[in-house]
Scaffold this active site. Structure first.
Site, mmCIF file in Angstrom:
data_model
loop_
_atom_site.group_PDB
_atom_site.id
_atom_site.type_symbol
_atom_site.label_atom_id
_atom_site.label_comp_id
_atom_site.label_asym_id
_atom_site.label_seq_id
_atom_site.Cartn_x
_atom_site.Cartn_y
_atom_site.Cartn_z
ATOM 1 N N VAL A 143 -93.737 -47.923 77.472
ATOM 2 C CA VAL A 143 -95.170 -47.826 77.202
ATOM 3 C C VAL A 143 -95.775 -49.225 77.266
ATOM 4 O O VAL A 143 -95.267 -50.167 76.639
ATOM 5 C CB VAL A 143 -95.430 -47.203 75.815
ATOM 6 C CG1 VAL A 143 -96.932 -47.182 75.515
ATOM 7 C CG2 VAL A 143 -94.857 -45.791 75.749
ATOM 8 N N THR B 133 -83.826 -13.045 75.278
ATOM 9 C CA THR B 133 -83.068 -14.302 75.307
ATOM 10 C C THR B 133 -83.997 -15.499 75.148
ATOM 11 O O THR B 133 -83.715 -16.431 74.378
ATOM 12 C CB THR B 133 -82.279 -14.416 76.624
ATOM 13 O OG1 THR B 133 -81.328 -13.358 76.683
ATOM 14 C CG2 THR B 133 -81.554 -15.751 76.713
ATOM 15 N N GLY C 287 -82.364 -50.493 65.612
ATOM 16 C CA GLY C 287 -83.188 -50.556 66.812
ATOM 17 C C GLY C 287 -84.514 -51.249 66.555
ATOM 18 O O GLY C 287 -85.130 -51.088 65.493
ATOM 19 N N ALA D 184 -90.263 -50.624 75.331
ATOM 20 C CA ALA D 184 -89.302 -50.058 76.283
ATOM 21 C C ALA D 184 -88.312 -49.174 75.533
ATOM 22 O O ALA D 184 -87.407 -49.669 74.852
ATOM 23 C CB ALA D 184 -88.571 -51.177 77.021
ATOM 24 N N ASN E 225 -85.782 -45.446 75.469
ATOM 25 C CA ASN E 225 -84.736 -44.865 76.314
ATOM 26 C C ASN E 225 -85.286 -43.955 77.402
ATOM 27 O O ASN E 225 -84.682 -43.823 78.462
ATOM 28 C CB ASN E 225 -83.757 -44.070 75.437
ATOM 29 C CG ASN E 225 -82.887 -44.965 74.588
ATOM 30 O OD1 ASN E 225 -82.147 -45.789 75.105
ATOM 31 N ND2 ASN E 225 -82.985 -44.823 73.275
ATOM 32 N N ASP F 5 -87.417 -50.684 67.744
ATOM 33 C CA ASP F 5 -88.537 -49.769 67.527
ATOM 34 C C ASP F 5 -88.595 -49.287 66.086
ATOM 35 O O ASP F 5 -89.674 -49.129 65.508
ATOM 36 C CB ASP F 5 -88.445 -48.583 68.489
ATOM 37 C CG ASP F 5 -87.106 -47.863 68.435
ATOM 38 O OD1 ASP F 5 -86.112 -48.438 67.934
ATOM 39 O OD2 ASP F 5 -87.032 -46.715 68.915
#
Length: 259
Positions: free
Chosen positions: A13, A187, A108, A7, A9, A110
């Site tokens: 998955v 641009t 974290g 999980a 942000n 992960d």
């Protein structure tokens, strides 16, 4: 079979594994308000399409950097898979590696899992780059210890901030510029150059500084959705490991069986 859940942000998955082999994977936008029942309806259909049933799942392993999403994922496991989910980093699923940083609890999940998987797959000192909502650079030494790293804004986050803050700039896709010139004549071309080549230069510069500080040869392992895109336009990556986090979750689960 193991259902591994990462999980993040931006996305959650889900990967279904037989032993350590991924047989199916799905992703859904992260929403902490999504209930266990909503997950179950979605997963039931996807499992069926792949020829599996809810009853085929006999273990669930969760890693999350979104604390509010954890409860509903745990309820999903209890209510629909009839198992208590294991949560990476929480007893009995300890990390099993040294977190050699000032605040280990703040790293974290992960990033720790990626470190575990990278050390399992590759030898020597490593720099793991994960392209997610943020782009993280993590150093894993030759003994498998997590030594720290860098957190930078993800490229999509950088682009969104640029477009939001400048009223006349258009929304562009994350893609390499049509030419290798870094002098844009429109641009849109100038934005592509600034966002894409600027990001490549940032990665290459940070990796060079990290290697110099490590003082030994360090292999660069990349993971996350944009890893392949950048690999085509930079020579800094030694390996692409798209399933690094899921591999790490599988390793943690296998370790938990031995405890």
């Amino acid at each position: 079979m193991l259902l591994a859940i990462d999980a993040g942000n931006t996305n959650v998955v889900f990967a279904l594994l037989r032993e350590r082999d991924i047989v199916a994977r799905w992703r859904i936008a992260t929403d902490p308000r999504r209930t266990a029942d909503e997950y179950a309806v979605w997963l039931f259909q996807l499992l069926s399409l792949e020829g599996y049933a809810m009853a085929d799942v006999d273990a669930v392993m969760i890693a999350t950097v979104v604390p509010r999403a954890l409860h509903n994922l745990q309820v999903l496991s209890e209510k629909y898979f009839r198992v208590t989910a294991l949560v990476a980093g929480q007893a009995p699923v300890e990390w099993g590696i040294e977190l050699d940083v000032e605040q280990p609890s703040s790293v974290g999940a992960d990033r720790v899992i990626n470190a575990i998987a990278a050390h399992h797959l590759y030898d020597g000192d490593l720099i793991v780059i994960d392209f997610g909502t943020a782009t993280t650079f993590d150093v894993v030494d030759y003994g498998g210890a997590y030594k720290g790293g860098i957190i930078a804004p993800g490229i999509n986050l950088s682009l969104d901030a640029l477009v939001a803050a400048a009223a006349k700039l258009p929304k562009i896709a994350i893609a390499p510029p049509e030419s290798r010139s870094v002098i844009g004549r429109t641009t849109e071309a100038q934005m592509h150059i600034g966002v894409f080549w600027g990001y490549v230069a940032m990665m290459e510069g940070l990796v060079a500084r990290m290697r110099a500080e490590i003082g030994r040869p360090a292999r660069v392992i990349s993971t996350g959705g944009l890893a392949v895109l950048f690999d085509e336009h930079s020579s800094i990556f030694d390996a692409i490991a798209p399933d690094l986090t899921i591999t790490g979750l599988s390793l943690l689960y296998q370790r938990s069986l031995k405890n």
